[in-house]
Design an enzyme around this catalytic site. Sequence first.
Site, PDB file in Angstrom:
ATOM      1  N   MET A  30      44.194  31.586  19.845  1.00 53.42           N
ATOM      2  CA  MET A  30      43.647  32.795  19.190  1.00 53.42           C
ATOM      3  C   MET A  30      42.233  33.081  20.124  1.00 53.42           C
ATOM      4  SD  MET A  30      45.119  33.957  15.870  1.00 53.42           S
ATOM      5  CE  MET A  30      43.596  33.543  15.052  1.00 53.42           C
ATOM      6  N   HIS A  34      36.045  26.974  21.950  1.00 50.22           N
ATOM      7  CA  HIS A  34      35.042  26.067  20.948  1.00 50.22           C
ATOM      8  C   HIS A  34      36.265  24.092  21.671  1.00 50.22           C
ATOM      9  CE1 HIS A  34      37.967  25.094  18.044  1.00 50.22           C
ATOM     10  NE2 HIS A  34      37.143  25.955  17.584  1.00 50.22           N
ATOM     11  N   GLY A  36      37.624  22.156  19.970  1.00 51.31           N
ATOM     12  CA  GLY A  36      38.200  21.715  19.679  1.00 51.31           C
ATOM     13  C   GLY A  36      39.380  22.049  20.228  1.00 51.31           C
ATOM     14  N   HIS A  37      39.602  23.595  20.674  1.00 55.62           N
ATOM     15  CA  HIS A  37      40.610  24.070  21.537  1.00 55.62           C
ATOM     16  C   HIS A  37      40.457  22.990  23.005  1.00 55.62           C
ATOM     17  CE1 HIS A  37      38.955  27.679  19.985  1.00 55.62           C
ATOM     18  NE2 HIS A  37      40.682  27.866  19.219  1.00 55.62           N
ATOM     19  N   GLY A 148      45.379  21.343  15.484  1.00 53.92           N
ATOM     20  CA  GLY A 148      44.372  20.741  15.568  1.00 53.92           C
ATOM     21  C   GLY A 148      44.536  20.340  13.651  1.00 53.92           C
ATOM     22  N   GLN A 154      48.202  24.660   8.239  1.00 57.77           N
ATOM     23  CA  GLN A 154      48.984  25.138   8.966  1.00 57.77           C
ATOM     24  C   GLN A 154      50.068  24.046  10.103  1.00 57.77           C
ATOM     25  OE1 GLN A 154      48.067  27.921  11.544  1.00 57.77           O
ATOM     26  NE2 GLN A 154      47.111  26.086  13.061  1.00 57.77           N
ATOM     27  N   VAL A 177      37.470  18.678  15.189  1.00 49.85           N
ATOM     28  CA  VAL A 177      36.636  18.558  16.309  1.00 49.85           C
ATOM     29  C   VAL A 177      35.198  18.778  15.458  1.00 49.85           C
ATOM     30  CG1 VAL A 177      35.184  18.537  18.074  1.00 49.85           C
ATOM     31  CG2 VAL A 177      37.893  18.028  18.016  1.00 49.85           C
ATOM     32  N   SER A 186      34.693  25.538  14.749  1.00 49.42           N
ATOM     33  CA  SER A 186      35.830  27.156  14.792  1.00 49.42           C
ATOM     34  C   SER A 186      35.454  28.165  14.889  1.00 49.42           C
ATOM     35  CB  SER A 186      35.507  27.180  13.176  1.00 49.42           C
ATOM     36  OG  SER A 186      36.486  28.625  12.596  1.00 49.42           O
ATOM     37  N   ARG A 188      35.331  31.318  14.566  1.00 51.60           N
ATOM     38  CA  ARG A 188      34.754  31.751  12.805  1.00 51.60           C
ATOM     39  C   ARG A 188      32.926  31.329  12.650  1.00 51.60           C
ATOM     40  NH1 ARG A 188      40.702  32.412  11.395  1.00 51.60           N
ATOM     41  NH2 ARG A 188      40.837  34.400  11.263  1.00 51.60           N
TER      42      ARG A 188
HETATM   43  O1  PAF Z   1      45.784  28.337  14.862  1.00 47.37           O
HETATM   44  C1  PAF Z   1      45.308  29.649  15.735  1.00 47.37           C
HETATM   45  O2  PAF Z   1      44.504  29.568  16.588  1.00 47.37           O
HETATM   46  C2  PAF Z   1      46.311  30.920  15.362  1.00 47.37           C
HETATM   47  O3  PAF Z   1      47.332  30.152  13.449  1.00 47.37           O
HETATM   48  C3  PAF Z   1      48.382  29.823  15.722  1.00 47.37           C
HETATM   49  C4  PAF Z   1      48.459  28.566  15.663  1.00 47.37           C
HETATM   50  C5  PAF Z   1      47.287  30.777  17.529  1.00 47.37           C
HETATM   51  C6  PAF Z   1      49.190  30.589  15.666  1.00 47.37           C
HETATM   52  O4  PAF Z   1      48.186  32.236  15.675  1.00 47.37           O
END
Ligand code: PAF
Length: 307
Positions: A30, A34, A36-37, A148, A154, A177, A186, A188
């Site tokens: 989304m 950071h 982690g991504h 992650g 999730q 991470v 995060s 957030r």
């Molecule tokens: O983990 C996230 O950032 C979201 O839940 C995802 C998997 C991109 C779905 O919108």
Amino acid sequence: MRVLATIAEIRSVCEEARRVGGAVGFVPTMGYFHAGHRSLMEIARRDNDLVVVSHFVNPTQFGPNEDLGAYPRDLERDTSIATAAGVDVMFMPTVAEMYPGGTPHTTVHVADLTEGMCGATRPTHFDGVTTVVAKLFSIIGPCRAYFGRKDFQQLAVVRRMTADLDLPIEVVGCPLVREADGLARSSRNAYLTPAERAAAPQLYAALSGAVALIREGERRAGALVDSIIASVADAPALTLEYVEIRAGDSLVPIDPVRGSFVVALAAKVGRARLIDNVVVGIDGDQVSVDTGVVDAGSDGPSVVVNP
Ligand code: PAF
């Protein structure tokens, strides 16, 4: 790196990669990247010919009083992080592109695993996640998709959806991470005031305290949960939403703790709702713990930290 906004364009790029035998790796996000991504993108880069990142703040996974409107965004920074991580294509659709008829009539619901933990206070959240992830899987057609372990529930839900629907996609769980003081990375975290940021690492400290008790031989789930509640109470800026101990794959609550399990929590810290977890394995007298990795700065390598 190419940035594409339409389903037709990204479909055609992925189809061409598959046509010449390329492996397509996919990192759904989304945005507001950071470390982690970045680590998901780097892992995907290592294993695939074409790396696609989706960048879409999905409205259907936010509840009515959640932070959809305020979700942090910084496209310039995101573009430079993804480029540096070697991403080939960023898919950045509008809401109208993804949901041309408004709220979709068809949704994907994964039963059982979505109950409790984050599902208890976010009852519509996982249907939003699984529906958008199923759409993205259908649009991109990856052979591997990277998620992650911070969002442990999730990850379990997406794995179950992928298996139940026989989607030919390997769902790869990647390390959580942390920042140097233990706070889980995060998007957030951007909401935290300096005082809240100073208090937030107490969540990881509380999980580490429970791990220390497990290493000392404590196996009663209630005692471990109580220790976390007491530890988080030391930081009045944090309000626990849940602490749960669940079996690693099925997410069934377990007591006493045994085998592979997750100790997971969520807490409100000011405007932010943060989640964190540690994954523990008990085999006889042996206790193994996966707390994730700590990133050593924007360009540095990652190292494993164990309490
Ligand atoms: O983990 C996230 O950032 C979201 O839940 C995802 C998997 C991109 C779905 O919108």
